[in-house]
Design an enzyme around this catalytic site. Structure first.
Site, PDB file in Angstrom:
ATOM      1  N   ALA A  69       0.811  -1.215   0.000  1.00  0.00           N
ATOM      2  CA  ALA A  69       0.000   0.000   0.000  1.00  0.00           C
ATOM      3  C   ALA A  69       0.847   1.269   0.000  1.00  0.00           C
ATOM      4  CB  ALA A  69      -0.947   0.001   1.206  1.00  0.00           C
ATOM      5  N   THR A  70       2.025   1.229   0.606  1.00  0.00           N
ATOM      6  CA  THR A  70       2.874   2.427   0.594  1.00  0.00           C
ATOM      7  C   THR A  70       3.255   2.797  -0.834  1.00  0.00           C
ATOM      8  OG1 THR A  70       3.756   2.195   2.837  1.00  0.00           O
ATOM      9  CG2 THR A  70       5.141   3.340   1.245  1.00  0.00           C
ATOM     10  N   ASN A 152      -5.810   3.485  10.396  1.00  0.00           N
ATOM     11  CA  ASN A 152      -4.946   2.388  10.816  1.00  0.00           C
ATOM     12  C   ASN A 152      -4.621   2.387  12.308  1.00  0.00           C
ATOM     13  OD1 ASN A 152      -3.501   4.778   9.812  1.00  0.00           O
ATOM     14  ND2 ASN A 152      -1.675   3.722  10.486  1.00  0.00           N
ATOM     15  N   GLN A 180      -6.660  -0.890   5.190  1.00  0.00           N
ATOM     16  CA  GLN A 180      -7.253  -1.465   6.398  1.00  0.00           C
ATOM     17  C   GLN A 180      -8.654  -2.025   6.160  1.00  0.00           C
ATOM     18  OE1 GLN A 180      -5.862  -2.144   9.200  1.00  0.00           O
ATOM     19  NE2 GLN A 180      -3.986  -0.950   9.105  1.00  0.00           N
ATOM     20  N   HIS A 200      -0.807  -7.997   3.260  1.00  0.00           N
ATOM     21  CA  HIS A 200      -0.483  -8.427   4.622  1.00  0.00           C
ATOM     22  C   HIS A 200      -1.470  -7.915   5.672  1.00  0.00           C
ATOM     23  CE1 HIS A 200       1.422  -4.984   6.860  1.00  0.00           C
ATOM     24  NE2 HIS A 200       1.535  -4.493   5.651  1.00  0.00           N
ATOM     25  N   THR A 238       9.913  -7.163 -12.483  1.00  0.00           N
ATOM     26  CA  THR A 238       9.410  -8.534 -12.542  1.00  0.00           C
ATOM     27  C   THR A 238       8.481  -8.799 -11.370  1.00  0.00           C
ATOM     28  OG1 THR A 238      11.446  -9.285 -13.597  1.00  0.00           O
ATOM     29  CG2 THR A 238      10.058 -10.971 -12.556  1.00  0.00           C
ATOM     30  N   CYS A 325       4.267   1.960  11.409  1.00  0.00           N
ATOM     31  CA  CYS A 325       5.129   2.713  10.500  1.00  0.00           C
ATOM     32  C   CYS A 325       5.764   3.924  11.165  1.00  0.00           C
ATOM     33  CB  CYS A 325       4.327   3.162   9.276  1.00  0.00           C
ATOM     34  SG  CYS A 325       3.727   1.768   8.304  1.00  0.00           S
TER      35      CYS A 325
END
Length: 380
Positions: A69-70, A152, A180, A200, A238, A325
């Site tokens: 997501a970042t 979050n 989230q 994740h 890739t 984070c």
């Protein structure tokens, strides 16, 4: 160890791990190669893309795989702004919210250094954006608005359909951080042009996510980096086939159990809150009057207690004081201070979150341990 930090990350589901394993060694073809092993890998990548698209109610060709997501947030915000500027669009205003994830706030700040106008809206005491404040900000021609669906730290939900409708009416692009929310409750992309998700956060592997890029009307982005032009030219590199496969498997599992899990987790969360409330008079629930994610619980401990002290005194419960984070920063949560809490109050807050593996026994034991730890830490 009782794990109550599911907003930070979730464990990889065993079924997800099983789905990924063959693609590390047995079927190792590059999904961008034209030979048999490559085509086989490409086929499973596209199946995973279709799974992510179904979860979001999108088309498969609107899904761009990223590292998480970042990266998706950076690509959406910087990519859209830079592309439109290159085309000669005169708009420079970018609007976001004070309680956004750090990567969104930093992306907007980076654009401000490039000549864009950054507007950061405040929130009320529950962490919600005032639609009228957004409407007022949109009176100046605006290029893009970025607002997260579920916070979050608090789990507080923004009214994205209402806010996105205002953005659309103003002619700006709407980006939503769904990291989230996706996989935990239904999402709507109506009036949304760009949306970020992460594996994740829904029992998939770390290192893989996706960005929804609306096809009609078409949204275009400036890539963040140069390369072979994979992912429709938006994101070169890739693709990690095992992680993509795991993402697809996690999405399928989440979609199948979403409604049932939301109910179950809400019951456990409310049980934990009731027990903590009974054992620690004076605690306060942040975001208590507005909709929240089913598993989210952000509490302010009674006067005289620091959240870090309580966590240190309670090593058998894995919880946090804020976003992972920003965990390295010894500073109060900017999300909570934006909601009006003082730095002192914010230092008293715990972020607790239940998940798919949490049991009633876990809740009872965690409540017992947290209450005991808090009482130990209370000043005489």
């Amino acid at each position: 160890m009782i794990y109550l930090d599911y907003l930070s990350t979730t464990p990889c589901d065993s079924a997800v791990v099983k789905a990924m394993l063959p693609w590390f060694g047995e079927d190792f073809g590059n999904p961008h190669s034209v030979h048999g092993p490559g085509r086989k890998a490409a086929e499973v990548v596209e199946r995973a893309r279709e799974s992510v698209a179904r979860l979001l109610g999108a088309e498969a060709r609107e899904i761009v795989f990223t590292s998480g997501a970042t990266e998706s947030n950076n690509l959406a915000i910087k990519g859209a702004a830079r592309h439109l500027m290159r085309l000669g669009d005169p708009r420079r205003r970018i609007i976001t919210v004070a309680t956004e994830h750090k990567c969104v706030l930093e992306s907007v700040r980076a654009l401000a250094a490039e000549g864009f106008e950054a507007v950061v809206l405040g929130v009320d005491s529950d962490g919600r954006v005032d639609p009228e404040a957004l409407r007022e900000a949109l009176k100046v021609p605006t290029l893009l608005v970025s607002i997260m669906a579920a916070n979050n730290e608090t789990g507080v939900l923004q009214d994205i359909p209402q806010l996105a409708a205002l953005v659309k009416a103003a002619g700006a692009l709407m980006h939503v951080d769904l990291a989230q929310m996706a996989g935990k409750m239904p999402v709507s992309l109506r009036d949304v042009d760009l949306a970020s998700v992460s594996a994740h956060k829904m029992y998939g592997p770390k290192g893989i996510g996706a960005l929804y890029v609306r096809r009609r009307p078409r949204v275009r982005l400036e890539p963040l980096f140069s390369g072979g032009g994979q992912e429709r030219g938006f994101r070169s590199g890739t693709l990690p086939t095992p992680l993509v496969v795991g993402f697809g498997a996690a999405v399928e599992l989440a979609a199948a159990s979403m409604a049932e899990e939301a109910v179950r987790q809400a019951v456990l969360r409310d049980d934990l809150w009731a027990q903590l409330q009974g054992g620690l008079p004076g605690i306060v629930l942040n975001g208590r009057t507005v909709p929240r994610l089913a598993g989210a619980l952000n509490i302010c401990l009674p006067e005289g207690l620091r959240a870090l002290d309580v966590l240190e005194a309670c090593p058998d419960v894995a919880a946090s004081t804020g976003s992972a984070c920003t965990a390295a920063e010894i500073a109060p949560s900017y999300v909570l201070t934006a909601m009006g809490l003082s730095a002192q109050k914010a230092s008293q807050c715990l972020r607790l979150s239940v998940g798919r593996s949490t049991s009633k026994a876990d809740i009872d034991r965690a409540a017992e341990l947290l209450i005991a730890a808090a009482r130990t830490c209370q000043p005489n």
